[in-house]
Design a protein around this motif. Structure first.
Motif, PDB file in Angstrom:
ATOM      1  N   LEU A  87      13.517  44.783  13.952  1.00 13.94           N
ATOM      2  CA  LEU A  87      12.118  45.284  14.539  1.00 13.94           C
ATOM      3  C   LEU A  87      11.855  46.623  14.486  1.00 13.94           C
ATOM      4  O   LEU A  87      12.449  47.385  15.007  1.00 13.94           O
ATOM      5  CB  LEU A  87      11.825  44.735  15.892  1.00 13.94           C
ATOM      6  CG  LEU A  87      12.212  43.208  16.303  1.00 13.94           C
ATOM      7  CD1 LEU A  87      11.947  42.958  17.939  1.00 13.94           C
ATOM      8  CD2 LEU A  87      10.843  42.428  15.622  1.00 13.94           C
ATOM      9  N   GLY A  88      10.813  47.000  13.275  1.00 16.83           N
ATOM     10  CA  GLY A  88      10.784  48.482  13.074  1.00 16.83           C
ATOM     11  C   GLY A  88      12.267  48.774  12.767  1.00 16.83           C
ATOM     12  O   GLY A  88      12.630  48.500  11.733  1.00 16.83           O
ATOM     13  N   GLN A  89      12.699  50.010  13.395  1.00 16.04           N
ATOM     14  CA  GLN A  89      13.959  50.860  13.057  1.00 16.04           C
ATOM     15  C   GLN A  89      15.054  50.248  13.935  1.00 16.04           C
ATOM     16  O   GLN A  89      16.094  50.906  14.013  1.00 16.04           O
ATOM     17  CB  GLN A  89      13.732  52.236  13.158  1.00 16.04           C
ATOM     18  CG  GLN A  89      12.757  52.841  12.270  1.00 16.04           C
ATOM     19  CD  GLN A  89      13.129  52.553  10.920  1.00 16.04           C
ATOM     20  OE1 GLN A  89      14.216  52.934  10.403  1.00 16.04           O
ATOM     21  NE2 GLN A  89      12.434  51.859  10.033  1.00 16.04           N
ATOM     22  N   THR A  90      14.752  49.183  14.548  1.00 12.31           N
ATOM     23  CA  THR A  90      16.111  48.510  15.358  1.00 12.31           C
ATOM     24  C   THR A  90      16.415  47.249  14.724  1.00 12.31           C
ATOM     25  O   THR A  90      15.621  46.248  14.490  1.00 12.31           O
ATOM     26  CB  THR A  90      15.441  48.300  16.965  1.00 12.31           C
ATOM     27  OG1 THR A  90      14.988  49.547  17.285  1.00 12.31           O
ATOM     28  CG2 THR A  90      16.372  47.820  17.729  1.00 12.31           C
ATOM     29  N   VAL A  91      17.788  47.215  14.876  1.00 15.78           N
ATOM     30  CA  VAL A  91      18.438  45.889  14.476  1.00 15.78           C
ATOM     31  C   VAL A  91      19.207  45.181  15.379  1.00 15.78           C
ATOM     32  O   VAL A  91      20.002  45.827  16.076  1.00 15.78           O
ATOM     33  CB  VAL A  91      19.513  46.373  13.373  1.00 15.78           C
ATOM     34  CG1 VAL A  91      20.270  44.882  12.731  1.00 15.78           C
ATOM     35  CG2 VAL A  91      18.572  46.797  11.959  1.00 15.78           C
ATOM     36  N   TYR A  92      19.107  43.976  15.491  1.00 10.75           N
ATOM     37  CA  TYR A  92      19.908  42.968  16.374  1.00 10.75           C
ATOM     38  C   TYR A  92      20.814  42.088  15.487  1.00 10.75           C
ATOM     39  O   TYR A  92      20.580  41.380  14.688  1.00 10.75           O
ATOM     40  CB  TYR A  92      18.785  42.147  17.163  1.00 10.75           C
ATOM     41  CG  TYR A  92      17.934  43.075  18.113  1.00 10.75           C
ATOM     42  CD1 TYR A  92      18.176  43.372  19.305  1.00 10.75           C
ATOM     43  CD2 TYR A  92      16.783  43.609  17.533  1.00 10.75           C
ATOM     44  CE1 TYR A  92      17.457  44.088  20.204  1.00 10.75           C
ATOM     45  CE2 TYR A  92      15.754  44.184  18.177  1.00 10.75           C
ATOM     46  CZ  TYR A  92      16.023  44.618  19.486  1.00 10.75           C
ATOM     47  OH  TYR A  92      15.173  45.325  20.126  1.00 10.75           O
ATOM     48  N   LEU A  93      22.085  42.036  16.121  1.00  8.10           N
ATOM     49  CA  LEU A  93      23.318  41.254  15.622  1.00  8.10           C
ATOM     50  C   LEU A  93      23.611  40.232  16.600  1.00  8.10           C
ATOM     51  O   LEU A  93      23.877  40.680  17.761  1.00  8.10           O
ATOM     52  CB  LEU A  93      24.353  42.151  14.974  1.00  8.10           C
ATOM     53  CG  LEU A  93      23.890  43.343  14.178  1.00  8.10           C
ATOM     54  CD1 LEU A  93      25.249  44.135  13.879  1.00  8.10           C
ATOM     55  CD2 LEU A  93      23.209  42.955  12.666  1.00  8.10           C
ATOM     56  N   LYS A  94      23.779  39.105  16.064  1.00  7.76           N
ATOM     57  CA  LYS A  94      24.701  37.997  16.794  1.00  7.76           C
ATOM     58  C   LYS A  94      25.544  37.292  16.071  1.00  7.76           C
ATOM     59  O   LYS A  94      25.298  36.558  15.187  1.00  7.76           O
ATOM     60  CB  LYS A  94      23.773  37.330  17.628  1.00  7.76           C
ATOM     61  CG  LYS A  94      24.224  36.227  18.618  1.00  7.76           C
ATOM     62  CD  LYS A  94      23.011  35.352  19.208  1.00  7.76           C
ATOM     63  CE  LYS A  94      23.593  34.413  20.238  1.00  7.76           C
ATOM     64  NZ  LYS A  94      22.681  33.415  20.793  1.00  7.76           N
ATOM     65  N   LEU A 111      33.488  40.754  24.576  1.00  5.95           N
ATOM     66  CA  LEU A 111      32.363  41.355  24.974  1.00  5.95           C
ATOM     67  C   LEU A 111      31.284  41.101  24.172  1.00  5.95           C
ATOM     68  O   LEU A 111      30.160  40.910  25.022  1.00  5.95           O
ATOM     69  CB  LEU A 111      32.666  42.839  24.837  1.00  5.95           C
ATOM     70  CG  LEU A 111      31.272  43.885  25.518  1.00  5.95           C
ATOM     71  CD1 LEU A 111      31.256  43.906  26.900  1.00  5.95           C
ATOM     72  CD2 LEU A 111      31.767  45.358  24.712  1.00  5.95           C
ATOM     73  N   LEU A 112      31.101  40.550  23.150  1.00  5.33           N
ATOM     74  CA  LEU A 112      30.071  40.455  22.547  1.00  5.33           C
ATOM     75  C   LEU A 112      29.677  39.135  22.041  1.00  5.33           C
ATOM     76  O   LEU A 112      28.633  38.652  21.781  1.00  5.33           O
ATOM     77  CB  LEU A 112      30.048  41.196  20.986  1.00  5.33           C
ATOM     78  CG  LEU A 112      30.001  42.618  21.322  1.00  5.33           C
ATOM     79  CD1 LEU A 112      29.930  43.525  19.998  1.00  5.33           C
ATOM     80  CD2 LEU A 112      28.771  43.053  22.042  1.00  5.33           C
ATOM     81  N   THR A 113      30.593  37.917  21.978  1.00  9.48           N
ATOM     82  CA  THR A 113      30.129  36.699  21.799  1.00  9.48           C
ATOM     83  C   THR A 113      28.960  35.964  22.563  1.00  9.48           C
ATOM     84  O   THR A 113      29.412  36.323  23.853  1.00  9.48           O
ATOM     85  CB  THR A 113      31.597  35.828  21.975  1.00  9.48           C
ATOM     86  OG1 THR A 113      32.494  36.341  21.031  1.00  9.48           O
ATOM     87  CG2 THR A 113      31.372  34.377  21.520  1.00  9.48           C
ATOM     88  N   GLY A 114      28.411  35.488  21.827  1.00  8.36           N
ATOM     89  CA  GLY A 114      27.044  34.945  22.569  1.00  8.36           C
ATOM     90  C   GLY A 114      26.092  35.739  22.906  1.00  8.36           C
ATOM     91  O   GLY A 114      24.951  35.481  23.750  1.00  8.36           O
ATOM     92  N   LEU A 117      23.770  42.373  19.908  1.00  8.96           N
ATOM     93  CA  LEU A 117      23.960  43.773  19.867  1.00  8.96           C
ATOM     94  C   LEU A 117      22.860  44.300  19.261  1.00  8.96           C
ATOM     95  O   LEU A 117      22.307  44.282  18.146  1.00  8.96           O
ATOM     96  CB  LEU A 117      25.208  43.796  18.953  1.00  8.96           C
ATOM     97  CG  LEU A 117      25.683  45.357  18.730  1.00  8.96           C
ATOM     98  CD1 LEU A 117      26.033  46.134  19.886  1.00  8.96           C
ATOM     99  CD2 LEU A 117      26.743  45.466  17.537  1.00  8.96           C
ATOM    100  N   LYS A 118      22.461  45.331  20.012  1.00 12.09           N
ATOM    101  CA  LYS A 118      21.182  46.313  19.613  1.00 12.09           C
ATOM    102  C   LYS A 118      21.635  47.567  18.960  1.00 12.09           C
ATOM    103  O   LYS A 118      22.336  48.244  19.731  1.00 12.09           O
ATOM    104  CB  LYS A 118      20.241  46.433  20.675  1.00 12.09           C
ATOM    105  CG  LYS A 118      19.034  47.221  20.742  1.00 12.09           C
ATOM    106  CD  LYS A 118      18.064  47.519  21.619  1.00 12.09           C
ATOM    107  CE  LYS A 118      17.125  48.466  21.502  1.00 12.09           C
ATOM    108  NZ  LYS A 118      16.126  48.540  22.616  1.00 12.09           N
ATOM    109  N   THR A 119      21.317  47.686  17.834  1.00 11.05           N
ATOM    110  CA  THR A 119      21.688  49.157  17.048  1.00 11.05           C
ATOM    111  C   THR A 119      20.645  49.821  16.452  1.00 11.05           C
ATOM    112  O   THR A 119      19.906  49.013  15.712  1.00 11.05           O
ATOM    113  CB  THR A 119      23.041  48.733  16.414  1.00 11.05           C
ATOM    114  OG1 THR A 119      23.364  50.292  15.577  1.00 11.05           O
ATOM    115  CG2 THR A 119      22.688  47.833  15.359  1.00 11.05           C
ATOM    116  N   PRO A 120      20.373  50.972  16.196  1.00  9.76           N
ATOM    117  CA  PRO A 120      19.344  51.564  15.176  1.00  9.76           C
ATOM    118  C   PRO A 120      19.922  51.188  13.790  1.00  9.76           C
ATOM    119  O   PRO A 120      20.771  51.033  13.493  1.00  9.76           O
ATOM    120  CB  PRO A 120      19.393  53.042  15.654  1.00  9.76           C
ATOM    121  CG  PRO A 120      20.872  53.302  16.204  1.00  9.76           C
ATOM    122  CD  PRO A 120      21.320  52.043  16.972  1.00  9.76           C
TER     123      PRO A 120
END
Length: 223
Positions: A87-94, A111-114, A117-120
Motif C-alpha cells: 500500500l503506497g510505500q509500505t509492504v506487508y509480508l505473511k 514471533l511472526l508465524t500467523g 510483518l509491516k516494513t517500508p
C-alpha cells in the motif's frame, strides 16, 4: 527470462485498426519486442503477473496483481507460500512457520508465524520480496534475460495469440508476448458507494480491430 510464464494485463487499449488485428509486435526483432513488452507492463494501469520458474535447485511461483501504486498476491519459494501486500510505500509480508524459520531461525518463526510483518518498501532486509510488490522493480527483474534472446514460435496462450522470446541463459525460459491488442477498455469511476463500471469494446461489439492507438472525442462527448 525467469522460466516460462503467461502474461496477463488489463488496462487501456493499444493500436489503431492495424491490418488483421495484429499489433505489429511479431514483425519486430527480439530486443524491440522485449522493450515494447516492458513499456506496456510499466504503463498498464492494472496488471496481473502469474507464472513459475527457477534457478538451479530453487523453484518459485508468482501470482501478483498490481493497481496504481498498490499490489497484492503470493510468492511461492520451493513450496513455501508468502503472502504479499503493498500500500503506497509500505509492504506487508505473511509467511509460513517454515519460511520464517529458514529465514531467521526458530525465534523469528515463533514471533511472526500467523502475523503480518509491516516494513517500508525501502527496507533492504526484505529487498528481494519488497521489490516484487513494486511494478517497476518487478518489470526490471522479470524482463531481464540472463542470456541472449531470440524470437521463438508463435502460438495461442490462454486464448491470446503470442510470440515467444527464448533466452539462451543457463536457466533458459520463454516469455510470451501478445501479438494482438485487447480492444478498447472504458472505466467509469464509482460515486463512493458503487464500484467502478468497466466496459470493453472489441471486434465482437463493432470495432474494426482489437488494436487501437488514437482516440478522438467529439463535441458531444462521443469517442
Amino acid at each position: 527470462t525467469a522460466g516460462s510464464g503467461n502474461p496477463a494485463a488489463s488496462g487501456s487499449a493499444s493500436a489503431s485498426a492495424t491490418t488483421g488485428g495484429g499489433n505489429g509486435v511479431a514483425a519486430l526483432g527480439a530486443e524491440e519486442i522485449l522493450k515494447k513488452a516492458e513499456a506496456a507492463l510499466r504503463d498498464a494501469g492494472s496488471v496481473r503477473i502469474k507464472g513459475d520458474g527457477g534457478s538451479g535447485t530453487e523453484r518459485f511461483a508468482i501470482d501478483l496483481r498490481y493497481a496504481d501504486d498498490n499490489s497484492t498476491g503470493t510468492l511461492g519459494i520451493n513450496g513455501q507460500t508468502i503472502e504479499l501486500r503493498k500500500l503506497g510505500q509500505t509492504v506487508y509480508l505473511k509467511g509460513s512457520r517454515e519460511f520464517w524459520a529458514s529465514s531467521g531461525g526458530e525465534g523469528v518463526a515463533q514471533l511472526l508465524t500467523g502475523k503480518w510483518l509491516k516494513t517500508p518498501l525501502s527496507d533492504k532486509r526484505f529487498g528481494g520480496l519488497s521489490e516484487l510488490t513494486d511494478l517497476d522493480e518487478a518489470a526490471d527483474g522479470l524482463l531481464d534475460p540472463d542470456g541472449t534472446i531470440t524470437k521463438g514460435e508463435q502460438k495461442t496462450v490462454n486464448g491470446v495469440p503470442c510470440i515467444g522470446l527464448v533466452s539462451s541463459g543457463k536457466d533458459g525460459g520463454t516469455l510470451w508476448v501478445a501479438t494482438t491488442g485487447q480492444g478498447l477498455w472504458r472505466v467509469r469511476d464509482g460515486d463512493g458507494t458503487r464500484a467502478p463500471l468497466i466496459e470493453r469494446a472489441t471486434t465482437q461489439t463493432g470495432l474494426s480491430s482489437n488494436s487501437v492507438q488514437p482516440l478522438l472525442e467529439d463535441r458531444e462527448g462521443n469517442i
